[in-house]
Design an enzyme around this catalytic site. Structure first.
Site, PDB file in Angstrom:
ATOM      1  CG  ASN A   1       0.915  -8.754  12.895  1.00  0.00           C
ATOM      2  OD1 ASN A   1       0.886  -9.953  12.048  1.00  0.00           O
ATOM      3  ND2 ASN A   1       0.083  -7.792  12.721  1.00  0.00           N
TER       4      ASN A   1
ATOM      5  CD  GLU B   1      -3.427  -6.955  15.627  1.00  0.00           C
ATOM      6  OE1 GLU B   1      -4.766  -7.423  15.832  1.00  0.00           O
ATOM      7  OE2 GLU B   1      -3.080  -6.090  14.542  1.00  0.00           O
TER       8      GLU B   1
ATOM      9  CB  CYS C   1       5.861  -4.883  15.146  1.00  0.00           C
ATOM     10  SG  CYS C   1       4.959  -3.571  15.159  1.00  0.00           S
TER      11      CYS C   1
ATOM     12  CD  GLU D   1       8.522  -5.071  11.255  1.00  0.00           C
ATOM     13  OE1 GLU D   1       7.681  -5.621  12.004  1.00  0.00           O
ATOM     14  OE2 GLU D   1       8.279  -3.970  10.572  1.00  0.00           O
TER      15      GLU D   1
ATOM     16  CB  CYS E   1       5.951   0.892  13.250  1.00  0.00           C
ATOM     17  SG  CYS E   1       6.571  -0.177  14.683  1.00  0.00           S
TER      18      CYS E   1
ATOM     19  CB  CYS F   1       9.903  -2.196  14.352  1.00  0.00           C
ATOM     20  SG  CYS F   1       8.583  -3.270  14.934  1.00  0.00           S
TER      21      CYS F   1
HETATM   22  N1  THU Z   1       2.771  -3.842  12.242  1.00  0.00           N
HETATM   23  C1  THU Z   1       3.912  -4.729  12.335  1.00  0.00           C
HETATM   24  O1  THU Z   1       3.798  -6.000  12.642  1.00  0.00           O
HETATM   25  N2  THU Z   1       4.964  -4.495  11.700  1.00  0.00           N
HETATM   26  C2  THU Z   1       5.176  -3.155  11.144  1.00  0.00           C
HETATM   27  O2  THU Z   1       6.155  -2.509  11.009  1.00  0.00           O
HETATM   28  C3  THU Z   1       3.757  -2.102  11.297  1.00  0.00           C
HETATM   29  C4  THU Z   1       2.631  -2.689  11.950  1.00  0.00           C
HETATM   30  C5  THU Z   1       1.489  -4.408  12.809  1.00  0.00           C
HETATM   31  C6  THU Z   1       1.121  -4.156  14.225  1.00  0.00           C
HETATM   32  C7  THU Z   1      -0.515  -4.522  13.997  1.00  0.00           C
HETATM   33  O3  THU Z   1      -0.654  -5.803  14.597  1.00  0.00           O
HETATM   34  C8  THU Z   1      -0.672  -4.400  12.749  1.00  0.00           C
HETATM   35  O4  THU Z   1       0.313  -4.309  11.932  1.00  0.00           O
HETATM   36  C9  THU Z   1      -1.551  -3.029  12.257  1.00  0.00           C
HETATM   37  O5  THU Z   1      -0.854  -1.845  12.727  1.00  0.00           O
END
Ligand code: THU
Length: 143
Positions: free
Chosen positions: A44, A46, A55, A57, A96, A99
């Site tokens: 991920n 940010e 994210c 994925e 999520c 994704c």
């Molecule tokens: N996140 C992912 O990378 N993949 C997911 O399927 C769920 C959430 C990340 C996004 C964010 O940087 C952190 O997790 C908290 O939400």
């Protein structure tokens, strides 16, 4: 667990270590298994403008696409909430909603109901994309 699944989950765990997650401190890694056995990873990414976060994925799938490997994706592993980071849990984290939609594109392109191995501190659970996103909208919906 098969050796390939184990390798894929370990790659997702390793990828989570390169997460850029200074805001949530929730580190996520994703690993894609390609049809030739290669693995493509993502973590991920940010942003100070929180909603722009990518994210793990999505990063991994975009990476595979830019390497010309979108249609070669067969399985996905996701690891997050691991011990030592925010969100450490005994339950698997699943992709999520956004994704799931991105994975749906791959599933439809490849004609594969992509298995998604969701790892956590205590093990993993596998879901087919169709379980995670039933009745999804995809390329076929536009025909
Ligand atoms: N996140 C992912 O990378 N993949 C997911 O399927 C769920 C959430 C990340 C996004 C964010 O940087 C952190 O997790 C908290 O939400």
């Amino acid at each position: 667990m098969s050796a390939v699944t184990q390798r894929l989950i370990q790659a997702a765990i390793d990828a989570s270590k390169s997460a850029y997650a200074p805001y949530s401190n929730f580190h996520v890694g994703a690993a894609l298994l390609l049809d030739d056995g290669q693995i493509v990873t993502g973590s991920n990414f940010e942003n100070a403008s929180y909603g722009m976060t990518l994210c793990a994925e999505t990063v991994a799938i975009a990476k595979a696409n830019s390497d010309g490997q979108l249609r070669a994706i067969r399985e996905i592993a996701v690891a997050g909430g691991l011990a030592g980071h925010v969100g450490a849990a005994a339950e698997p984290i699943t992709p999520c909603g956004r994704c799931r939609q991105i994975i749906k594109e791959v599933a439809d392109l490849t004609g594969t109901d992509i298995p998604v191995h969701c790892a956590h501190a205590g093990g993993y659970e596998t879901f087919a994309l169709s379980e995670l996103l039933p009745h999804g909208f995809g390329p076929a919906s536009l025909k």
